[in-house]
Design a protein around this motif. Structure first.
Motif: not given
Length: 372
Positions: A90-106, A302-310
């Motif tokens: 139940p920690h939105a910032a922690t989960l989102t930070a991990i998603q952003q880090l994964f997005g950069f690596v991918a 999240a990675f696919v969603f962020n790419l699609s949103m952009m």
């Protein structure tokens, strides 16, 4: 490395023979000065369209496919995130930070494999001026949108939510990305009225926030300030993404190279915020319950969603994305009604119908203007 695509390798800085009018048709994001030897960004000009409006089947098909894909991505990320946040972490910032880090690596791996054009080479000043603010805006929005629930009731927040779309329109007009017109303003009024009508059906008049605290006048004003501030920064975030992809900085960006630049800064800022706001809690738990494979699936979605949103913002606009978000919410409600047996009142249906009419009107006008 793969060769850059034709669109990214063309230079519009010194046109050889095309006329001013033909060049404007080829590159609508640029304009030509009086001498005809330099281009000016869209921010420095006003768009005038004299062509008759008509619909292109290709535009309708591509936009419809993109909207359908965005709905699928939105449904996936919302339900996967909701399951994780409600039951495991139940920690939105922690989960989102991990998603952003994964997005950069991918993104970095895909770039290393030659699956995208090389990103523009930015100087430190350009990075601090154009990229870092986007990461700050995204972090501030995440904090503000969560902090508002401490001061305001969920129903009241839903009633105020249409204001965010109007802010995107105001910022886009101020930046020169959209041209103001009375018909657009009336379209937004219709859209906001439909959403407000729907939200009023959910608002029971309670002044109790989600934390169980009764909202006094001072807390109400503070909550409104936090919420409006969060909607303002996300308006700048979305319009900033549009500027990077439409006009570029030292070259144009695509969704993958945009994420390659924005994601690491967002991950650092979100990680810092999560450290002080979530890690420091005495009963912090996340990684002990969240299995690695589910976290990996969430990061991929999240990675696919962020790419699609952009991609959506780059192809259409930040304003179109904010309008689409309201239509997307109606589809999510329909999914919840048919598959999860959630109830919908007649009052809500009336509001949804008004919202659908406003969204369809906006998209029809957008397709008509882009075809012309």
């Amino acid at each position: 490395k793969a060769l850059p695509s034709l669109s990214s390798s063309l230079s519009l800085r010194r046109p050889v023979s095309p006329s001013v009018s033909s060049l404007s048709k080829v590159a609508p994001a640029f304009d030509v000065d009086k001498k005809g030897d330099e281009t000016l960004p869209l921010l420095a000009r006003k768009v005038e369209s004299t062509s008759p409006s008509f619909f292109s089947k290709g535009e309708v098909a591509s936009t419809g496919a993109l909207c359908a894909w965005m709905v699928l991505c939105s449904v996936s990320i919302i339900y996967v995130n909701a399951w994780i946040l409600d039951n495991l972490c139940p920690h939105a910032a922690t989960l989102t930070a991990i998603q952003q880090l994964f997005g950069f690596v991918a993104s970095f791996l895909l770039y290393g494999l030659g699956l995208t054009t090389p990103p523009p080479e930015l100087t430190a000043v350009e990075y601090l001026k154009y990229v870092l603010p986007l990461a700050i805006f995204f972090t501030a929005y995440l904090w503000g949108s969560n902090a508002a629930y401490v001061y305001l009731s969920p129903g009241l927040i839903q009633m105020i939510k249409p204001f965010s779309s109007a802010l995107v329109f105001v910022v886009a007009v101020a930046a020169g990305l959209e041209r103001y017109a009375h018909v657009k303003f009336l379209n937004f009024l219709l859209l906001c009225s439909g959403v407000a009508l729907t939200a009023s059906a959910k608002f029971d008049g309670s002044a109790t926030s989600s934390s169980g605290t009764t909202t006094t006048t001072g807390r109400l004003l503070l909550g409104l300030a936090v919420l409006v501030g969060a909607y303002t920064v996300v308006a700048f975030y979305n319009t900033g993404l549009q500027i990077l992809q439409r006009h570029g900085v030292a070259g144009k960006f695509n969704p993958l190279t945009t994420l390659l630049y924005v994601a690491p800064a967002a991950a650092v800022l979100l990680g810092t915020y999560a450290y002080f706001a979530e890690f420091s809690r005495p009963h912090f738990h996340c990684f002990d319950k969240l299995p690695w494979w589910l976290l990996l699936v969430d990061c991929l979605v999240a990675f696919v969603f962020n790419l699609s949103m952009m991609l959506f913002i780059g192809k259409l606009s930040a304003v179109a994305y904010s309008v689409f978000a309201f239509g997307k919410e109606i589809i999510l409600v329909a999914v919840a009604f048919f598959f999860f047996k959630e109830t919908i009142t007649r009052h809500q249906i009336e509001g949804y119908l008004v919202t659908v009419a406003a969204v369809l009107l906006w998209q029809a006008r957008k397709l008509s203007s882009s075809s012309s």
